[in-house]
Write a protein that holds these residues in place. Structure first.
Motif, PDB file in Angstrom:
ATOM      1  N   PRO A  75       0.987  -1.168  -0.046  1.00 55.25           N
ATOM      2  CA  PRO A  75      -0.149   0.053   0.144  1.00 55.25           C
ATOM      3  C   PRO A  75       0.898   1.118  -0.061  1.00 55.25           C
ATOM      4  CG  PRO A  75      -0.742  -1.366   1.550  1.00 55.25           C
ATOM      5  CD  PRO A  75       0.504  -2.025   1.151  1.00 55.25           C
ATOM      6  N   CYS A  78       3.411   2.447   2.833  1.00 48.80           N
ATOM      7  CA  CYS A  78       4.950   1.891   2.882  1.00 48.80           C
ATOM      8  C   CYS A  78       5.931   2.615   2.046  1.00 48.80           C
ATOM      9  CB  CYS A  78       4.872   0.655   2.611  1.00 48.80           C
ATOM     10  SG  CYS A  78       3.683  -0.817   3.511  1.00 48.80           S
ATOM     11  N   ILE A 110      -1.157  -1.157  -3.215  1.00 56.44           N
ATOM     12  CA  ILE A 110      -2.034  -2.119  -2.956  1.00 56.44           C
ATOM     13  C   ILE A 110      -3.533  -1.717  -2.225  1.00 56.44           C
ATOM     14  CG2 ILE A 110      -2.442  -4.336  -1.405  1.00 56.44           C
ATOM     15  CD1 ILE A 110       0.284  -5.100  -2.043  1.00 56.44           C
ATOM     16  N   GLU A 111      -4.426  -2.087  -2.666  1.00 49.52           N
ATOM     17  CA  GLU A 111      -5.853  -1.601  -2.177  1.00 49.52           C
ATOM     18  C   GLU A 111      -6.693  -2.516  -1.855  1.00 49.52           C
ATOM     19  OE1 GLU A 111      -6.572   2.585  -4.766  1.00 49.52           O
ATOM     20  OE2 GLU A 111      -6.537   0.557  -6.046  1.00 49.52           O
ATOM     21  N   THR A 115      -6.534  -7.106  -1.738  1.00 54.20           N
ATOM     22  CA  THR A 115      -6.304  -8.061  -0.667  1.00 54.20           C
ATOM     23  C   THR A 115      -7.020  -9.239  -0.694  1.00 54.20           C
ATOM     24  OG1 THR A 115      -7.563  -6.912   0.763  1.00 54.20           O
ATOM     25  CG2 THR A 115      -5.350  -6.270   0.822  1.00 54.20           C
ATOM     26  N   CYS A 145       4.062  -5.862   4.748  1.00 53.35           N
ATOM     27  CA  CYS A 145       3.164  -6.697   5.425  1.00 53.35           C
ATOM     28  C   CYS A 145       1.869  -7.348   4.582  1.00 53.35           C
ATOM     29  CB  CYS A 145       2.413  -5.926   6.776  1.00 53.35           C
ATOM     30  SG  CYS A 145       4.174  -5.509   7.943  1.00 53.35           S
ATOM     31  N   ALA A 146       1.214  -6.091   3.942  1.00 55.46           N
ATOM     32  CA  ALA A 146      -0.027  -6.540   3.324  1.00 55.46           C
ATOM     33  C   ALA A 146       0.374  -7.593   2.257  1.00 55.46           C
ATOM     34  CB  ALA A 146      -0.639  -5.400   2.556  1.00 55.46           C
ATOM     35  N   ILE A 149       1.110 -11.108   4.096  1.00 55.06           N
ATOM     36  CA  ILE A 149       0.019 -11.944   4.624  1.00 55.06           C
ATOM     37  C   ILE A 149      -1.198 -12.257   3.499  1.00 55.06           C
ATOM     38  CG2 ILE A 149      -1.992 -11.558   6.428  1.00 55.06           C
ATOM     39  CD1 ILE A 149      -0.553  -9.459   7.787  1.00 55.06           C
ATOM     40  N   ILE A 150      -1.222 -11.724   2.661  1.00 58.64           N
ATOM     41  CA  ILE A 150      -2.342 -12.270   1.687  1.00 58.64           C
ATOM     42  C   ILE A 150      -1.438 -13.388   0.897  1.00 58.64           C
ATOM     43  CG2 ILE A 150      -3.528 -10.323   1.513  1.00 58.64           C
ATOM     44  CD1 ILE A 150      -2.348  -9.457  -1.099  1.00 58.64           C
ATOM     45  N   GLY A 176       7.582  -6.112   7.114  1.00 55.67           N
ATOM     46  CA  GLY A 176       7.919  -5.677   8.526  1.00 55.67           C
ATOM     47  C   GLY A 176       7.497  -6.602   9.712  1.00 55.67           C
ATOM     48  N   PHE A 177       6.515  -7.368   9.436  1.00 53.75           N
ATOM     49  CA  PHE A 177       6.223  -8.064  10.739  1.00 53.75           C
ATOM     50  C   PHE A 177       7.060  -9.323  11.105  1.00 53.75           C
ATOM     51  CE2 PHE A 177       3.835 -10.166   7.394  1.00 53.75           C
ATOM     52  CZ  PHE A 177       3.966 -11.649   7.498  1.00 53.75           C
TER      53      PHE A 177
ATOM     54  N   LYS B  39       7.283   5.553   8.860  1.00 51.49           N
ATOM     55  CA  LYS B  39       7.498   5.959   7.324  1.00 51.49           C
ATOM     56  C   LYS B  39       6.422   6.987   7.289  1.00 51.49           C
ATOM     57  CE  LYS B  39       8.763   1.351   5.413  1.00 51.49           C
ATOM     58  NZ  LYS B  39       8.623   0.753   4.249  1.00 51.49           N
ATOM     59  N   SER B  61       3.363  -5.080  15.571  1.00 48.67           N
ATOM     60  CA  SER B  61       2.805  -6.483  15.172  1.00 48.67           C
ATOM     61  C   SER B  61       3.924  -7.277  14.683  1.00 48.67           C
ATOM     62  CB  SER B  61       1.714  -6.355  14.391  1.00 48.67           C
ATOM     63  OG  SER B  61       0.746  -5.744  14.599  1.00 48.67           O
ATOM     64  N   SER B  62       4.281  -8.480  15.101  1.00 49.98           N
ATOM     65  CA  SER B  62       5.191  -9.257  14.688  1.00 49.98           C
ATOM     66  C   SER B  62       4.413 -10.766  14.190  1.00 49.98           C
ATOM     67  CB  SER B  62       6.033  -9.726  15.880  1.00 49.98           C
ATOM     68  OG  SER B  62       5.471 -10.564  16.827  1.00 49.98           O
ATOM     69  N   ILE B 100      -5.796  -7.049   8.081  1.00 49.30           N
ATOM     70  CA  ILE B 100      -5.986  -8.191   7.476  1.00 49.30           C
ATOM     71  C   ILE B 100      -6.475  -9.588   8.378  1.00 49.30           C
ATOM     72  CG2 ILE B 100      -5.108  -9.864   5.856  1.00 49.30           C
ATOM     73  CD1 ILE B 100      -3.335  -7.685   4.856  1.00 49.30           C
ATOM     74  N   PHE B 127      -4.422  -0.455   3.287  1.00 45.12           N
ATOM     75  CA  PHE B 127      -4.654  -0.534   1.898  1.00 45.12           C
ATOM     76  C   PHE B 127      -6.202  -0.337   1.739  1.00 45.12           C
ATOM     77  CE2 PHE B 127      -5.557  -4.050   4.999  1.00 45.12           C
ATOM     78  CZ  PHE B 127      -6.891  -4.411   4.944  1.00 45.12           C
TER      79      PHE B 127
END
Lengths: 493, 441
Positions: A75, A78, A110-111, A115, A145-146, A149-150, A176-177, B39, B61-62, B100, B127
Motif C-alpha cells: 500500500p 509503505c 495495494i488496495e 487484498t 506486511c500486506a 499476509i495475503i 515488517g512483521f 514511514k 505487530s510481529s 487483514i 490498503f
C-alpha cells in the motif's frame, strides 16, 4: 554450521539465524557472558513505541544502486520512506561528485480489493512500467506486511519478468512483521544481491569490498598504500560492480550490524575472506583491526609501519583531548555494533559511559568469529558498562533513564532520540557519518565534536526551560524496565 | 491513468496518525507493523510535536500477532499508554496487519471506554484508503465515540460558534499557518471558530463544543465534507462549503462575504468593515510592488504548473492568474486521488478560472507520469512549478522556479508559514519571488 543458504527465497531472520534479541537490562559484561555461554534470553515489552521495520532497511541499501529501479509491493503508506532515501541518495551524489539523479522508486499501491483478489498482475504491470521509464539494469522488488499476509507469490513474478525483460528482477522478502530486528532488512537486501546479482568469480582482483552506508571515503588512502582499491558497496554501486564483488581480495564491513550477512555470504559462497576483528574504533580496536587486515591482505609489515605512524601522529593531540574530557559522563543510544564501537571510543577518550540503550544484540555474527565480537572486545579492553540496556528504540525507557542518570552528554546514532536529551537540558550529539569516528584520526574527530557539543549548551538550556514532557510523572518515577518482562527463551544457535 | 505510484505525495489510511497528533494532547496508539508509524512521520511532518514520531505507542505487530491475533498485545499497549503517556485523548488506529488478520479492535477499545477512559478507535489499515479519506474517518470516530459521550451541552447552540474543517494537518505542510489565518479572519468578521487542530485550538476541550456550533465551515475541495455532513445528520448543524483554499484579496473577500451571508447571527456591517480594512492593507502591498512585477526585465515566471491536491491547486491557480498575472500552463495536475464524484466540480473550477480563461486539469497519483508529461510539453516561457520536493530535477531541467507546497517538501523548514487568506497571499508572493530573484547572481 554455515549460515548462508542461497537456495532459500528469503533469508532466515536474525532471531532464528543468530539468536538475536531486543530486550535486556543489566551490564554489558552480563550480556557478553550470557551470549558466550548460549543462555541468552529475550525480553518482551508489554508497552512499546513505534520502531522501524525490515522493509526500510532493505530499501536503504538497494535504493541507491545507481542503475537499478525499485518496486515496493505494498500500500502507498509503505512508500513513505521513498523521499527520505532519495534525499540521502542525492546528498551522497554531491559528496561523491556524481551527477544529480532522482531515485527511481515505484509503489504498486495495494488496495482493499487487491487484498481479496491478489495483486500479482499489478506487480507485473508496475515492474514493466518501471522498466519502460527507467531502463534499469536490475529491478528489486521489496515486499510488505500486506503482500506477505495475503500470500503473494512474488518470486514467480520476478522469475517470469527476469526472462521477459532480460535483466535481473529480484525478489527481496522483507515484510515488517517478520522480525523484531529491523536490521534483518539489510540481510534481506544482501541475500537478494548475492542470490541473483553476484556472479561467480572469473579471477581475483585487488579490490576490497567495503560494505557501508553512505559515509565519507576513509579507506581509499589506506588501501591504495597497500596496493589495493576500495570498492564501496552497496549504495552508489552499479549493477555490474555488484556482479563482480565475488572477485575481491577481501571484504571489510564498516559495521557488523549492517554487513554481517553479506560478509559471510561472500566468504562462504565465493571464498572472499572477510576481515574478522573488532571494529576500528579506539586504539586497541584499531590496532587489532589493522593487523587482521594486514594478515588477510598479506602486508603485515606495512601495516605495522602505518600503525606506528598513525599512533605517533594522533597520540599527542589525543592526550590533550583526554585531559579536557576527564570526568565527563555520557549516556549513549545507538544500533548494536556501532554502539559497542562508540562505547570503546568514548572510553578511549576518558569519558565515563554511564549507560547505553542499544537497539538489539547479536550474540554472534554470521561469520561465527568470536574475535569480531565488538562488545566482548570493548568490555575486555575498557571494563564493564553498568547500565546496559538492549532496547529497540523505546524512547519512554530512554527518557526515564536520562532523567535519572543526567549525564553531561548524550550521544545518539539514530533519529528520534536526541530530542529527549535536549529537552532535559543535556547537550546531545548525533553524527550521521559512521566513518567519521573510524580509525586513529576518528578519535580526534570525535573528541573535537564532543568538546564543541559540551561547550554549546545555550540552545538546550533554553529548550529545557520551555519544553513539555509527554510522559507522566508516574512513569518517570518507575523502574525504567517496568514493562520489560517475559524472558522468552531464544533458540540456541 | 495508472494506479501505481512513482513519487508518492500522500500516505495510506494510517497516515491519519498525523491528524491525531495535530489535536493538542491527543495521541495515536498504532496497532500495526513496526515500521508504519516511522514511514508516515518521514513523509508527513517535520518534528514530532508533543507526542508523535518515536513517542507513538505501537504494538509493532510481529509474526505471532499475525498468526495468533494481536488483541492481547493491543490491550497491553493501551494499558501502558494510559500509564506512561500524559494525554487527554487516545486514538487507536489499525494497520494492514491487524485489519487483514481481523483483530476485534473495537471490542478491545470498548473495554477501556467502559472504564471511562478517553479513547476511540478507527480501522485505518493502509490498503483501505489514503490519509485524505481517513481524515474524515478519524473525525467521525472522535465525534461518535468521544464527543457524543462527554460533550456537556449538545443541544444548546452557541450563536457565532463555528467548526472549521479546512486543512489536513501535516498532509498540508502549511496547516498551522493556514488555520491560524483562517481563525484570524473568521474572528475578524465576528465568529468564534473551533479550529480543532494545532496551537490555535483549545484541544480536546474545544472538540467537546463541536455539537453546539451555529454552523460549520468546510474550506476544501473534498476532504472534510463528510465530517460536515455527519454533523448535519447528528446535530442538524448546517454547513457552508468553500471548495478551495482562499488565497489573496479576491478569493478571501469572496469567502468571508459568503460566510457572513450564511451566518444568521452575524453583524454584516461589522464584517464588511473588517473585510474592507483587510483588503485595503492587502492591496496597498500589491499596488506598491506592481511596478516590480510589470518592469523586472530579466525574466520572472509567466506560466505555472500546479502539481498539488485539489484544494491547493484551485486556490493557487485563481490567485496566480487573477492577482499576479501568471498564466496556467495547458494542463494542471491534481495528485490527491480525488474520488470520482468530486472531479467534475474541480474541472468546472478550472474551466472558469478567471472571467476569460480556462485551464484543463488531469488527475494522477503517479508523479513519474506527470513529470514525463511536463517534460514533453515544457513551455517556452519561464515557468513556475508549485509542486513537491520530487520536482527538484524537473525544475532544473526545464529552467523553472520551484516552490515546494505539497509533501514531501523537505527542502523547506515550515514553522507558522501559511498561504491562506490575505496574509498567506502576501507570503506566497514573497516566497515565489524570493526563489526567482535568488537565481540571479
Amino acid at each position: 554450521m554455515p549460515k548462508v543458504n542461497l537456495n532459500l527465497t528469503e533469508v532466515p531472520i536474525r532471531e532464528k539465524r543468530l539468536g538475536s534479541i531486543t530486550g535486556f537490562a543489566g551490564t554489558a559484561g552480563d550480556l557478553v557472558n550470557c551470549s558466550n555461554s548460549g543462555c541468552l534470553k529475550d525480553g518482551t515489552r508489554s508497552f512499546s513505541q513505534c520502531m522501524g521495520c525490515s522493509s526500510g532497511n532493505a530499501f536503504c541499501q538497494l535504493s541507491m544502486i545507481r542503475d537499478a529501479a525499485m518496486v515496493n509491493h505494498a500500500p502507498v503508506g509503505c512508500a513513505g520512506d521513498f523521499f527520505g532515501f532519495n534525499f540521502v541518495y542525492r546528498v551522497g551524489q554531491m559528496e561523491r561528485d556524481l551527477p544529480p539523479a532522482i531515485g527511481r522508486y515505484f509503489n504498486t499501491n495495494i488496495e482493499e480489493m487487491d487484498t481479496v483478489f491478489g495483486a500479482l498482475s499489478k506487480l507485473e504491470k508496475t515492474i514493466r512500467l518501471a522498466y519502460d521509464r527507467v531502463k534499469p539494469n536490475a529491478i528489486f522488488v521489496t515486499t510488505s506486511c500486506a503482500s506477505g499476509i495475503i500470500g503473494e507469490d512474488v518470486e514467480s513474478v520476478t522469475d517470469r519478468m527476469t526472462n521477459e525483460l532480460g535483466i535481473p528482477v529480484v525478489n527481496c522478502v522483507c515484510e515488517g512483521f517478520r522480525s523484531k530486528i529491523w536490521t534483518s532488512g539489510f540481510d534481506a537486501a544482501y541475500h537478494s544481491i548475492v542470490r541473483k546479482i553476484v556472479k561467480p568469480p572469473q579471477k581475483r582482483t585487488n579490490k576490497v569490498n567495503i560494505i557501508n552506508f553512505w559515509g565519507s571515503d576513509v579507506f581509499s588512502k589506506l588501501l591504495n598504500r597497500l596496493g589495493y582499491e576500495a570498492n564501496y558497496v552497496v549504495p552508489f554501486s552499479t549493477v555490474s560492480q555488484l556482479e563482480t564483488i565475488s572477485e575481491a581480495a577481501a571484504t571489510i564491513q564498516i559495521c557488523p550490524t549492517l554487513g554481517t550477512y553479506m560478509g559471510a555470504a561472500l566468504e562462504q559462497v565465493y571464498g572472499v575472506p572477510e576481515i574478522k576483528a573488532p571494529m576500528a574504533y579506539g586504539l586497541a580496536g584499531t590496532d587489532a583491526w589493522m593487523r587482521e587486515l594486514g594478515r588477510v591482505l598479506d602486508c603485515e609489515d606495512e601495516i605495522e609501519e602505518i600503525i606506528l605512524e598513525e599512533r605517533a601522529a594522533v597520540l599527542p593531540k589525543l592526550e590533550e583531548y583526554r585531559a579536557k574530557l576527564k570526568g565527563t559522563t555520557c549516556y549513549l543510544t545507538a544500533g548494536s555494533a556501532h554502539g559497542h564501537a562508540l562505547i570503546a571510543l568514548l572510553s578511549e577518550l576518558g569519558i565515563e559511559v554511564q549507560g547505553a540503550a542499544i537497539f538489539h544484540h547479536d550474540p554472534i555474527y554470521d561469520n561465527e568469529s568470536t574475535a569480531a565480537d565488538m562488545l566482548d572486545h570493548t568490555v575486555k579492553t575498557y571494563g564493564d558498562i553498568k547500565g546496559y540496556n538492549v532496547c529497540n528504540k523505546q524512547a519512554y525507557e530512554l527518557v526515564n533513564i536520562l532523567n535519572r542518570v543526567r549525564p553531561d552528554l548524550m550521544i545518539a546514532r539514530h533519529g528520534g532520540m536526541t530530542l529527549w536529551g535536549a529537552k532535559l537540558g543535556i547537550p546531545t550529539l548525533l553524527i550521521g557519518d559512521e566513518h567519521f569516528s573510524w580509525g586513529y584520526q576518528g578519535l580526534l574527530n570525535y573528541a573535537e565534536r564532543i568538546l564543541e557539543t559540551l561547550d554549546n549548551r545555550e540552545f538546550v538550556t533554553n529548550l529545557a526551560k520551555h519544553s513539555s514532557m509527554p510522559y507522566t510523572k508516574w512513569w518517570l518515577e518507575q523502574d525504567p524496565y517496568t514493562f520489560l518482562g517475559g524472558n522468552t527463551h531464544v533458540e540456541a544457535y | 491513468m495508472s494506479k501505481l505510484i512513482e513519487q508518492p505525495r500522500y500516505s495510506c489510511a494510517l497516515g491519519v496518525q498525523q491528524t491525531v497528533i495535530a489535536i493538542q494532547r491527543a495521541v495515536p496508539i498504532v496497532h500495526a507493523g513496526p515500521g508504519c508509524s516511522t514511514k508516515i512521520h518521514g513523509l508527513l511532518g517535520q518534528g514530532e510535536g508533543y507526542a508523535g514520531g518515536s513517542t507513538i505507542p505501537c504494538t509493532n505487530s510481529s509474526e505471532s500477532e499475525v498468526v495468533f491475533g494481536g488483541e492481547k498485545k493491543l490491550r497491553g499497549v493501551i494499558d501502558g499508554a494510559f500509564k506512561v503517556i500524559d494525554a487527554d485523548l487516545f486514538v487507536v488506529l489499525t494497520g494492514c496487519t491487524s485489519d487483514i488478520v481481523g483483530d476485534d479492535v473495537g471490542q478491545v477499545t470498548r473495554e477501556f471506554q467502559n472504564l471511562g477512559k478517553p479513547i476511540v478507535f478507527a480501522e485505518t489499515g493502509g490498503f483501505k484508503s489514503n490519509n485524505y479519506v481517513s481524515h474524515d474517518l478519524i473525525i467521525k470516530a472522535i465525534v461518535e465515540q468521544y464527543v457524543d459521550r462527554y460533550a456537556p451541552a449538545k443541544g444548546e447552540v452557541i450563536p457565532g460558534l463555528v467548526n472549521v474543517f479546512a486543512s489536513i494537518p501535516y498532509q498540508d505542510p502549511y496547516w498551522i499557518g493556514n488555520l491560524q489565518e483562517i481563525k484570524r479572519l473568521l474572528t475578524g468578521i465576528g465568529l468564534t471558530p473551533n479550529i480543532l487542530f494545532g496551537p490555535e485550538s483549545g484541544g480536546v476541550e474545544e472538540w467537546l463544543t463541536v455539537p453546539q456550533a451555529e454552523f460549520n465551515i468546510v474550506v476544501s475541495a473534498w476532504p472534510g465534507l463528510k465530517s460536515a455532513k455527519l454533523l448535519k445528520r447528528k446535530y442538524g448543524t448546517p454547513f457552508y462549503h468553500f471548495p478551495y483554499l482562499p488565497v489573496g484579496g479576491v478569493e478571501t473577500g469572496r469567502f468571508l462575504r459568503e460566510v457572513a451571508a450564511f451566518g444568521a447571527s452575524l453583524d454584516r456591517e461589522k464584517a464588511e468593515k473588517f473585510i474592507a480594512d483587510e483588503e485595503r492593507k492587502f492591496y496597498t502591498h500589491i499596488e506598491r510592488t506592481a511596478d516590480f512585477m510589470l518592469e523586472f526585465r530579466y525574466g520572472i515566471p509567466r506560466v505555472f504548473y500546479t502539481i498539488l491536491d485539489a484544494t491547493y491547486a484551485v486556490g493557487f491557480s485563481k490567485y496566480l492568474l487573477n492577482e499576479l498575472g501568471i498564466i496556467p500552463a495547458d494542463v494542471q495536475y491534481i495528485v490527491d486521488d480525488t474520488p470520482e464524484q468530486y472531479r467534475e466540480g474541480i474541472r468546472e473550477q478550472f474551466r472558469r478560472i478567471s472571467g476569460r480563461r480556462s485551464a484543463s486539469v488531469e488527475f494522477s497519483v503517479d508523479g513519474g507520469e506527470i513529470q514525463e508529461n511536463i517534460r514533453k510539453t515544457s513551455p517556452k516561457q519561464r515557468a513556475l512549478i508549485l509542486g513537491s520536493g520530487w520536482e527538484r530535477d524537473l525544475a532544473v531541467d526545464i529552467g523553472a522556479d520551484l516552490l515546494p507546497v505539497s509533501v514531501p517538501i523537505t527542502y523547506r523548514l515550515v514553522l507558522n508559514c501559511g498561504y491562506a487568506g490575505y496574509n498567506g497571499g502576501l507570503r506566497l508572493i514573497e516566497d515565489i519571488y524570493d526563489r526567482v530573484l535568488g537565481t540571479y547572481r
